[in-house]
Scaffold this motif. Structure first.
Motif, PDB file in Angstrom:
ATOM      1  N   LEU A   3      -0.077  -1.443  16.290  1.00  0.00           N
ATOM      2  CA  LEU A   3      -0.297  -0.844  14.939  1.00  0.00           C
ATOM      3  C   LEU A   3       0.938  -1.622  14.103  1.00  0.00           C
ATOM      4  CD1 LEU A   3      -0.063   2.885  16.187  1.00  0.00           C
ATOM      5  CD2 LEU A   3      -2.043   1.326  15.788  1.00  0.00           C
ATOM      6  N   GLN A   4       0.568  -1.811  12.771  1.00  0.00           N
ATOM      7  CA  GLN A   4       1.392  -2.265  11.677  1.00  0.00           C
ATOM      8  C   GLN A   4       1.193  -1.444  10.475  1.00  0.00           C
ATOM      9  OE1 GLN A   4       3.928  -4.574  11.829  1.00  0.00           O
ATOM     10  NE2 GLN A   4       4.235  -3.621   9.685  1.00  0.00           N
ATOM     11  N   ALA A   5       2.334  -0.782  10.053  1.00  0.00           N
ATOM     12  CA  ALA A   5       2.269   0.024   8.966  1.00  0.00           C
ATOM     13  C   ALA A   5       2.536  -1.070   7.525  1.00  0.00           C
ATOM     14  CB  ALA A   5       2.973   1.337   8.938  1.00  0.00           C
ATOM     15  N   SER A  21      -1.131   1.428   4.530  1.00  0.00           N
ATOM     16  CA  SER A  21      -2.237   1.097   5.407  1.00  0.00           C
ATOM     17  C   SER A  21      -1.717   0.949   6.836  1.00  0.00           C
ATOM     18  CB  SER A  21      -2.798  -0.492   5.020  1.00  0.00           C
ATOM     19  OG  SER A  21      -3.533  -0.229   3.727  1.00  0.00           O
ATOM     20  N   CYS A  22      -2.442   1.263   7.743  1.00  0.00           N
ATOM     21  CA  CYS A  22      -2.008   1.073   9.093  1.00  0.00           C
ATOM     22  C   CYS A  22      -3.105   0.223   9.808  1.00  0.00           C
ATOM     23  CB  CYS A  22      -2.056   2.375   9.996  1.00  0.00           C
ATOM     24  SG  CYS A  22      -1.736   2.290  11.533  1.00  0.00           S
ATOM     25  N   TRP A  36       0.231   9.893  11.157  1.00  0.00           N
ATOM     26  CA  TRP A  36       1.189   9.541  10.175  1.00  0.00           C
ATOM     27  C   TRP A  36       2.078  10.462  10.142  1.00  0.00           C
ATOM     28  CZ3 TRP A  36       1.276   4.739   7.612  1.00  0.00           C
ATOM     29  CH2 TRP A  36       0.357   4.120   7.510  1.00  0.00           C
ATOM     30  N   TYR A  95       5.635   5.972   9.548  1.00  0.00           N
ATOM     31  CA  TYR A  95       5.180   5.258  10.846  1.00  0.00           C
ATOM     32  C   TYR A  95       3.697   5.892  11.083  1.00  0.00           C
ATOM     33  CZ  TYR A  95      10.030   4.740  11.793  1.00  0.00           C
ATOM     34  OH  TYR A  95      11.387   4.279  11.562  1.00  0.00           O
ATOM     35  N   CYS A  96       2.837   4.832  11.500  1.00  0.00           N
ATOM     36  CA  CYS A  96       1.562   5.310  11.889  1.00  0.00           C
ATOM     37  C   CYS A  96       1.606   5.176  13.479  1.00  0.00           C
ATOM     38  CB  CYS A  96       0.528   4.489  11.516  1.00  0.00           C
ATOM     39  SG  CYS A  96       0.420   2.646  11.754  1.00  0.00           S
ATOM     40  N   TRP A 115       3.101   3.310  18.585  1.00  0.00           N
ATOM     41  CA  TRP A 115       3.861   3.431  17.476  1.00  0.00           C
ATOM     42  C   TRP A 115       3.827   2.272  16.973  1.00  0.00           C
ATOM     43  CZ3 TRP A 115       5.488   7.936  15.037  1.00  0.00           C
ATOM     44  CH2 TRP A 115       5.494   8.969  15.884  1.00  0.00           C
ATOM     45  N   GLY A 116       3.676   2.246  15.564  1.00  0.00           N
ATOM     46  CA  GLY A 116       4.146   0.757  14.778  1.00  0.00           C
ATOM     47  C   GLY A 116       5.544   0.675  14.058  1.00  0.00           C
TER      48      GLY A 116
END
Length: 125
Positions: A3-5, A21-22, A36, A95-96, A115-116
């Motif tokens: 994941l990348q927020a 955005s995630c 989130w 964080y997403c 977790w991102g």
């Protein structure tokens, strides 16, 4: 799933809006519940919003209800957090997180296993 927020990093005035955005890579994002969470300075990480696998259901913390909207586009492997009427107390690292099951516990931080990295939201008063 990785994941990348993104979407934070700038300064938003109180009352303004921002969309986070995630992005997901790996397994199809439709297999995951996405939450989130946010962590303000000196505070514990807390739940903000979550969306189920298809996007048909979402839940919100009382502190953001009516101002934040979570949505997803599974075809693009993306989840979004639209934040309106921002307040200084919304300033945090966001964080997403994702998990494959247990929607009933979607508000619980410890129920997520992916977790991102966070994205910083700064709100000026």
């Amino acid at each position: 799933v990785q994941l990348q927020a993104s979407g934070g990093g700038g300064l938003v005035q109180a009352g303004g809006s921002l969309r986070l955005s995630c992005a997901a890579s790996g397994r199809p994002f439709s297999a995951y519940i996405v939450g989130w969470f946010r962590q303000g300075p000196g505070k514990e990480r807390e739940f903000a919003a979550a969306i189920n696998w298809s996007g048909s259901s979402s839940v919100y913390a009382d502190s953001v209800k009516g101002r934040f909207t979570v949505s997803r586009d599974n075809a693009k492997n993306m989840v979004y957090l639209q934040m309106n009427s921002l307040k200084p107390e919304d300033a945090a690292v966001y964080y997403c997180a994702a998990k494959t099951q247990d929607w009933i516990r979607s508000r619980e931080l410890n129920s997520y296993d992916n977790w991102g990295q966070g994205t910083l939201v700064t709100v000026s008063s």
